[in-house]
Design an enzyme around this catalytic site. Structure first.
Site, mmCIF file in Angstrom:
data_model
loop_
_atom_site.group_PDB
_atom_site.id
_atom_site.type_symbol
_atom_site.label_atom_id
_atom_site.label_comp_id
_atom_site.label_asym_id
_atom_site.label_seq_id
_atom_site.Cartn_x
_atom_site.Cartn_y
_atom_site.Cartn_z
ATOM 1 N N ARG A 1 -32.529 -28.237 56.833
ATOM 2 C CA ARG A 1 -33.742 -27.422 57.020
ATOM 3 C C ARG A 1 -34.245 -27.399 58.457
ATOM 4 O O ARG A 1 -35.397 -27.063 58.719
ATOM 5 C CB ARG A 1 -34.876 -27.861 56.089
ATOM 6 C CG ARG A 1 -34.501 -27.778 54.628
ATOM 7 C CD ARG A 1 -35.718 -27.810 53.746
ATOM 8 N NE ARG A 1 -35.319 -27.698 52.372
ATOM 9 C CZ ARG A 1 -35.064 -28.735 51.593
ATOM 10 N NH1 ARG A 1 -35.213 -29.961 52.056
ATOM 11 N NH2 ARG A 1 -34.684 -28.555 50.351
ATOM 12 N N LYS B 1 -33.998 -16.664 69.246
ATOM 13 C CA LYS B 1 -33.233 -15.828 68.310
ATOM 14 C C LYS B 1 -31.857 -16.454 68.124
ATOM 15 O O LYS B 1 -31.156 -16.722 69.106
ATOM 16 C CB LYS B 1 -33.061 -14.403 68.859
ATOM 17 C CG LYS B 1 -34.248 -13.499 68.625
ATOM 18 C CD LYS B 1 -33.901 -12.059 69.014
ATOM 19 C CE LYS B 1 -35.094 -11.142 68.816
ATOM 20 N NZ LYS B 1 -34.828 -9.767 69.308
ATOM 21 N N GLU C 1 -28.904 -7.594 82.415
ATOM 22 C CA GLU C 1 -30.106 -8.084 81.716
ATOM 23 C C GLU C 1 -31.184 -8.485 82.737
ATOM 24 O O GLU C 1 -32.374 -8.384 82.457
ATOM 25 C CB GLU C 1 -29.769 -9.277 80.798
ATOM 26 C CG GLU C 1 -28.752 -8.972 79.705
ATOM 27 C CD GLU C 1 -29.349 -8.350 78.425
ATOM 28 O OE1 GLU C 1 -30.554 -8.033 78.403
ATOM 29 O OE2 GLU C 1 -28.578 -8.186 77.457
ATOM 30 N N LYS D 1 -39.285 -13.113 80.282
ATOM 31 C CA LYS D 1 -38.935 -13.199 78.864
ATOM 32 C C LYS D 1 -39.858 -14.178 78.139
ATOM 33 O O LYS D 1 -40.322 -13.903 77.032
ATOM 34 C CB LYS D 1 -37.465 -13.609 78.697
ATOM 35 C CG LYS D 1 -37.130 -13.750 77.224
ATOM 36 C CD LYS D 1 -35.701 -13.561 76.868
ATOM 37 C CE LYS D 1 -35.626 -13.523 75.327
ATOM 38 N NZ LYS D 1 -34.304 -13.445 74.802
ATOM 39 N N GLU E 1 -41.138 -10.644 67.171
ATOM 40 C CA GLU E 1 -40.902 -9.230 67.476
ATOM 41 C C GLU E 1 -41.699 -8.286 66.565
ATOM 42 O O GLU E 1 -41.169 -7.327 66.013
ATOM 43 C CB GLU E 1 -39.398 -8.898 67.421
ATOM 44 C CG GLU E 1 -39.033 -7.667 68.247
ATOM 45 C CD GLU E 1 -37.542 -7.456 68.409
ATOM 46 O OE1 GLU E 1 -36.867 -8.349 68.926
ATOM 47 O OE2 GLU E 1 -37.059 -6.391 68.006
ATOM 48 N N ARG F 1 -42.330 -7.840 71.940
ATOM 49 C CA ARG F 1 -40.982 -8.385 72.191
ATOM 50 C C ARG F 1 -39.916 -7.288 72.142
ATOM 51 O O ARG F 1 -38.857 -7.418 72.752
ATOM 52 C CB ARG F 1 -40.658 -9.509 71.198
ATOM 53 C CG ARG F 1 -39.313 -10.144 71.490
ATOM 54 C CD ARG F 1 -39.109 -11.475 70.802
ATOM 55 N NE ARG F 1 -37.820 -12.035 71.176
ATOM 56 C CZ ARG F 1 -37.434 -13.258 70.945
ATOM 57 N NH1 ARG F 1 -38.242 -14.096 70.339
ATOM 58 N NH2 ARG F 1 -36.246 -13.690 71.331
ATOM 59 N N ASN G 1 -35.646 -5.045 74.256
ATOM 60 C CA ASN G 1 -34.495 -4.268 73.775
ATOM 61 C C ASN G 1 -34.275 -3.001 74.591
ATOM 62 O O ASN G 1 -33.485 -2.141 74.182
ATOM 63 C CB ASN G 1 -34.687 -3.901 72.302
ATOM 64 C CG ASN G 1 -34.785 -5.136 71.429
ATOM 65 O OD1 ASN G 1 -34.125 -6.131 71.700
ATOM 66 N ND2 ASN G 1 -35.603 -5.078 70.401
ATOM 67 N N HIS H 1 -30.920 -1.276 74.675
ATOM 68 C CA HIS H 1 -30.084 -1.840 73.604
ATOM 69 C C HIS H 1 -29.780 -0.860 72.483
ATOM 70 O O HIS H 1 -28.748 -0.983 71.843
ATOM 71 C CB HIS H 1 -30.724 -3.111 73.030
ATOM 72 C CG HIS H 1 -30.537 -4.310 73.919
ATOM 73 N ND1 HIS H 1 -31.086 -4.395 75.168
ATOM 74 C CD2 HIS H 1 -29.832 -5.461 73.740
ATOM 75 C CE1 HIS H 1 -30.750 -5.557 75.721
ATOM 76 N NE2 HIS H 1 -29.980 -6.218 74.879
ATOM 77 N N HIS I 1 -26.126 -0.327 71.999
ATOM 78 C CA HIS I 1 -25.550 -0.874 70.770
ATOM 79 C C HIS I 1 -24.751 0.195 70.024
ATOM 80 O O HIS I 1 -23.670 -0.064 69.492
ATOM 81 C CB HIS I 1 -26.675 -1.422 69.887
ATOM 82 C CG HIS I 1 -26.204 -2.182 68.701
ATOM 83 N ND1 HIS I 1 -26.003 -1.576 67.480
ATOM 84 C CD2 HIS I 1 -25.859 -3.471 68.548
ATOM 85 C CE1 HIS I 1 -25.551 -2.476 66.617
ATOM 86 N NE2 HIS I 1 -25.462 -3.638 67.247
ATOM 87 N N HIS J 1 -21.117 -6.349 76.561
ATOM 88 C CA HIS J 1 -22.489 -6.137 76.095
ATOM 89 C C HIS J 1 -23.401 -5.793 77.283
ATOM 90 O O HIS J 1 -24.208 -4.866 77.211
ATOM 91 C CB HIS J 1 -22.998 -7.378 75.359
ATOM 92 C CG HIS J 1 -24.434 -7.254 74.942
ATOM 93 N ND1 HIS J 1 -24.862 -6.323 74.016
ATOM 94 C CD2 HIS J 1 -25.550 -7.896 75.358
ATOM 95 C CE1 HIS J 1 -26.177 -6.415 73.876
ATOM 96 N NE2 HIS J 1 -26.614 -7.360 74.682
HETATM 97 N N1 GLY Z 1 -32.627 -10.305 73.572
HETATM 98 C C1 GLY Z 1 -33.842 -9.795 73.133
HETATM 99 C C2 GLY Z 1 -34.766 -10.835 72.570
HETATM 100 O O1 GLY Z 1 -34.497 -12.007 72.684
HETATM 101 O O2 GLY Z 1 -35.767 -10.492 72.017
#
Ligand code: GLY
Length: 368
Positions: A122, A144, A186, A228, A238, A242, A246, A249, A253, A268
């Site tokens: 957990r 993430k 990035e 960030k 998000e 947040r 993106n 992206h 993507h 990427h």
């Molecule tokens: N890579 C985008 C984020 O971490 O929200």
């Protein structure tokens, strides 16, 4: 020189991102301060060869017993099979919730090890030691974690913040040039989102960072992490702001997906660079930002050796690209959500983008 950035928000324990040179050698004492004398280092075979010995030596010198668990390099390791294998090995070793694991590698290792840490008993603590520029400026910060399934990338995951991130600028010296450039995409993205002065610096004096100059890289990583972490601190899950991260992206993507996520064809980072150029062109077409800003973004991306236009555009179908954009997990309620820009340094979320306008735009980009 070492710079420490604190990542903090309402809903998670604050942690530090430490940026500097020679940090791998400091991993031992830093893990010793968090762990009870043992750890597991999760890495891939390439990084294990390059940095495994230094990391294990540093841990041993600090009195931390460490086991190295390796996965094959590449996106294919972000799978249920590899996750299960890792967790099984952690159970066999007998790790418990008071132990700490170390993720040593790029985005794939960080995402996989982070998810293993989120799930194991957990949730146990983990330390991110990102070894690619992309991981240092983006994926190692913000919590993430995810694996892929045959139905899409990053569809199974968790938010699980690390205890500590150690971004060693020296390890970037071993990165292939193309990977460094991909991470630079990035970095540029962060300037485009909310800091035009940073973007100006990246376009001028700081551009040497994209070629590996360590002082410029240090500054680029620090400012990216500051940007960030401020955004993540406000909106960990998000729900709103947040999503700005993106930028580039959704277009990127869709193109990566059409190319079968073949990193040999388009990495990427390259997809993000191309996606940012497209997002600015689309913003300009809609009258949201000045054409001069879109042209400047394109020129700076191209100067960094990154793509700004769809190659062999006629081979892409506008219908398929638009459908991919709509099925991206950033799409909400059937409408298309895109990160657009009012200016360089002033990105915004548009949750109700007209699909027909996107389709028309993709046609003007050369898609069939
Ligand atoms: N890579 C985008 C984020 O971490 O929200």
């Amino acid at each position: 020189m070492t710079t420490t950035i604190e990542v903090s928000g309402g809903n998670f324990r604050p942690y530090e991102v430490i940026v500097g040179r020679g940090l791998l050698a400091q991993l031992g004492p830093r893990v010793a301060a968090l762990a009870r004398g043992r750890t597991v280092v999760i890495t891939d075979e390439t990084v294990a060869t390059l940095h495994g010995p230094a990391v294990l030596a540093s841990l041993a010198a600090a009195g931390v017993k460490a086991r190295l668990l390796t996965v094959p390099p590449g996106e294919g390791s972000k799978s249920f099979a590899e996750l299960e294998r890792l967790i099984d090995r952690m159970l066999a070793i007998g790790l418990d919730r008071k132990d700490v694991i170390v993720a040593l590698g790029g985005g794939v290792v960080g995402d996989l090890a982070g998810l293993a840490a989120a799930l194991y008993m957990r949730g146990i603590d983990f330390v991110q030691v990102p070894t690619t520029l992309l991981a240092q400026v983006d994926s190692s910060v913000g919590g993430k974690t995810a694996i892929d399934t045959p139905r899409g990338k990053n569809l199974v995951g968790a938010f699980h913040q690390p205890r500590l991130v150690l971004a060693d600028i020296d390890v970037l010296a071993t990165l292939p040039e193309r990977q460094l450039r991909s991470g630079w995409a990035e970095v540029l993205k962060h300037g485009m989102i909310c800091d035009v002065a940073f973007f100006d610096w990246l376009a001028g004096e700081g551009a040497v960072g994209s070629k590996g100059e360590p002082e410029a890289l240090h500054r680029a990583v620090v400012r990216s992490v500051e940007i960030k972490s401020a955004i993540v601190g406000e909106d960990e899950k998000e729900a709103g702001r947040r999503a700005l991260l993106n930028l580039g992206h959704t277009f990127g993507h869709a193109i990566e997906a059409e190319l079968g996520f073949d990193e040999d064809v388009l990495t990427h980072g390259e997809a993000v660079a191309l996606g940012c150029a497209m997002a600015f062109r689309f913003s300009a077409v809609r009258g949201l930002c000045a054409a001069a800003d879109s042209e400047r973004v394109e020129a700076v991306i191209a100067d960094a050796g990154l793509p700004t236009r769809l190659e062999h555009a006629g081979a892409f179908s506008a219908d398929r690209l638009r459908a991919r954009m709509a099925s991206d997990k950033k799409a909400e309620g059937g409408r298309l959500t895109l990160i657009l820009a009012r200016a360089i340094g002033d990105a915004c979320v548009d949750k109700a983008v007209d699909r027909a306008a996107v389709h028309e735009f993709l046609k003007t980009e050369g898609a069939a």
